[in-house]
Design an enzyme around this catalytic site. Structure first.
Site, PDB file in Angstrom:
ATOM      1  N   ASN A  39      46.682  42.130  46.240  1.00 51.26           N
ATOM      2  CA  ASN A  39      45.557  42.843  45.638  1.00 51.26           C
ATOM      3  C   ASN A  39      44.848  43.596  46.762  1.00 51.26           C
ATOM      4  OD1 ASN A  39      43.250  43.686  44.378  1.00 51.26           O
ATOM      5  ND2 ASN A  39      42.418  41.631  44.008  1.00 51.26           N
ATOM      6  N   TRP A  40      45.106  44.901  46.837  1.00 50.00           N
ATOM      7  CA  TRP A  40      44.550  45.675  47.956  1.00 50.00           C
ATOM      8  C   TRP A  40      43.084  46.019  47.754  1.00 50.00           C
ATOM      9  CZ3 TRP A  40      49.124  49.670  48.931  1.00 50.00           C
ATOM     10  CH2 TRP A  40      50.238  48.966  49.418  1.00 50.00           C
ATOM     11  N   LYS A  41      42.568  45.763  46.563  1.00 52.84           N
ATOM     12  CA  LYS A  41      41.160  46.058  46.248  1.00 52.84           C
ATOM     13  C   LYS A  41      40.828  47.515  46.611  1.00 52.84           C
ATOM     14  CE  LYS A  41      40.141  41.203  46.753  1.00 52.84           C
ATOM     15  NZ  LYS A  41      39.147  40.169  46.903  1.00 52.84           N
TER      16      LYS A  41
ATOM     17  N   HIS B  51      39.194  39.623  37.177  1.00 52.09           N
ATOM     18  CA  HIS B  51      38.936  39.219  38.566  1.00 52.09           C
ATOM     19  C   HIS B  51      37.441  38.929  38.705  1.00 52.09           C
ATOM     20  CE1 HIS B  51      38.527  39.320  42.897  1.00 52.09           C
ATOM     21  NE2 HIS B  51      39.848  39.154  42.976  1.00 52.09           N
TER      22      HIS B  51
ATOM     23  N   GLU C 165      35.385  39.667  40.866  1.00 53.89           N
ATOM     24  CA  GLU C 165      34.585  40.825  41.310  1.00 53.89           C
ATOM     25  C   GLU C 165      34.261  41.740  40.127  1.00 53.89           C
ATOM     26  OE1 GLU C 165      37.182  41.913  44.540  1.00 53.89           O
ATOM     27  OE2 GLU C 165      36.575  40.077  45.573  1.00 53.89           O
TER      28      GLU C 165
ATOM     29  N   GLU D  35      41.399  31.405  40.915  1.00 50.47           N
ATOM     30  CA  GLU D  35      40.736  31.970  42.083  1.00 50.47           C
ATOM     31  C   GLU D  35      39.305  31.447  42.155  1.00 50.47           C
ATOM     32  OE1 GLU D  35      42.803  35.700  43.679  1.00 50.47           O
ATOM     33  OE2 GLU D  35      41.141  36.303  42.432  1.00 50.47           O
TER      34      GLU D  35
ATOM     35  N   GLY E 186      37.803  35.812  49.905  1.00 54.57           N
ATOM     36  CA  GLY E 186      37.295  36.587  51.044  1.00 54.57           C
ATOM     37  C   GLY E 186      36.435  35.799  52.014  1.00 54.57           C
TER      38      GLY E 186
ATOM     39  N   SER F 113      41.511  33.405  49.958  1.00 54.70           N
ATOM     40  CA  SER F 113      41.719  33.102  51.381  1.00 54.70           C
ATOM     41  C   SER F 113      43.127  32.597  51.701  1.00 54.70           C
ATOM     42  CB  SER F 113      40.659  32.118  51.889  1.00 54.70           C
ATOM     43  OG  SER F 113      39.389  32.725  51.857  1.00 54.70           O
TER      44      SER F 113
ATOM     45  N   GLY G 129      44.511  38.737  48.688  1.00 53.23           N
ATOM     46  CA  GLY G 129      43.665  39.902  48.918  1.00 53.23           C
ATOM     47  C   GLY G 129      43.832  40.420  50.338  1.00 53.23           C
ATOM     48  N   GLY G 130      42.876  40.079  51.209  1.00 53.56           N
ATOM     49  CA  GLY G 130      42.839  40.609  52.583  1.00 53.56           C
ATOM     50  C   GLY G 130      44.166  40.541  53.328  1.00 53.56           C
TER      51      GLY G 130
END
Ligand code: PGA
Length: 249
Positions: free
Chosen positions: A8-10, A96, A98, A166, A172, A210, A231-232
């Protein structure tokens, strides 16, 4: 079951960076000597087409990060499921945290999005998870099972969707739950999900929050973890490749 590793590159990077990452993963896939999991990359909307073009003859699939529940219409700034399908997406992340937090998405909307995606032939990756307060007050299991009940459509086939656990406090932050904490929630998820489908079919369940090259292998070894939503770490070519290679099946 083959595991799933979703990136997930957001809302990150430039078109050039998205293209470089996609081309980098493609090269590694072509050189891979071991069986690989399902790999799905989810770039921002403006970069979907160029990433899909780079990956078109590869086993790597592409997904959107969200969608609108309606087919089309006056919804400025939104993207429909048919538009995602039109450009070549196979998956879409829905619910998600977010989106729930910053766009106030509630269960009825999320459920409608899941229904629309399935109808359009997209495979939703439904995200659920508890907040830090909910965990501290012992409500994690209750929250996750309530979300599963309220966010999923009345009927669906097991191969039509994926569900990701999640925990909000892990996204994150660099603080992933312990493997026992993950297993406790994901065991319950499997139980709730299995009651929704007949014939013992399994809905794949993923863990996200994470994930990195150090913890991926332990997470992927857990019996109820069928993959990871990353993600990151999915924005770093070497690290994401290590995570992909940590897949167990
Ligand atoms: P993270 O994000 O891996 O950066 O914690 C996961 C996610 O939000 O899907």
């Amino acid at each position: 079951m083959q595991q799933y590793i979703i990136g997930n590159w957001k809302m990150n990077g430039t078109k050039g960076e998205a293209q470089r990452l996609a081309a980098g993963f493609l090269k590694r896939i072509q050189e891979a000597t071991r069986p690989l999991p399902h790999i799905v990359l989810c770039p921002s909307y403006p970069y979907l087409t160029s990433v899909i073009e780079i990956l078109k003859d590869s086993p790597i699939e592409v997904g959107g990060q969200d969608c609108h529940p309606e087919k089309s219409g006056a919804f400025t700034g939104d993207v429909s499921v048919s538009q995602l399908v039109d450009v070549g997406c196979k998956y879409v992340i829905i619910g998600h945290s977010e989106r729930r937090r910053y766009h106030h998405e509630s269960s009825p909307v999320i459920r409608k999005k899941v229904e629309s995606a399935i109808k359009a032939g997209l495979r939703p990756i439904l995200c659920v998870g508890e907040s830090v307060e909910e965990r501290k007050t012992g409500k994690a299991l209750y929250i996750v099972s309530s979300q599963l009940i309220s966010d999923l459509p009345d009927s669906f086939a097991p191969h039509e969707l994926l569900v990701a656990y999640e925990p909000l406090w892990a996204i994150g932050t660099g603080h992933a739950p312990t493997t026992d904490e993950v297993e406790e929630v994901m065991g319950l998820m499997k139980h709730v999900l299995s009651s929704r489908v007949t014939g013992g079919a399994i809905i794949p369940t993923l863990y996200g929050g994470s994930v990195n090259a150090q913890n991926a292998s332990d997470l992927l070894n857990l019996p109820h973890v069928d993959g990871l939503l990353v993600g990151g770490s999915s924005l770093k070519l070497d690290e994401f490749w290590e995570i992909i290679n940590a897949s167990q099946r």
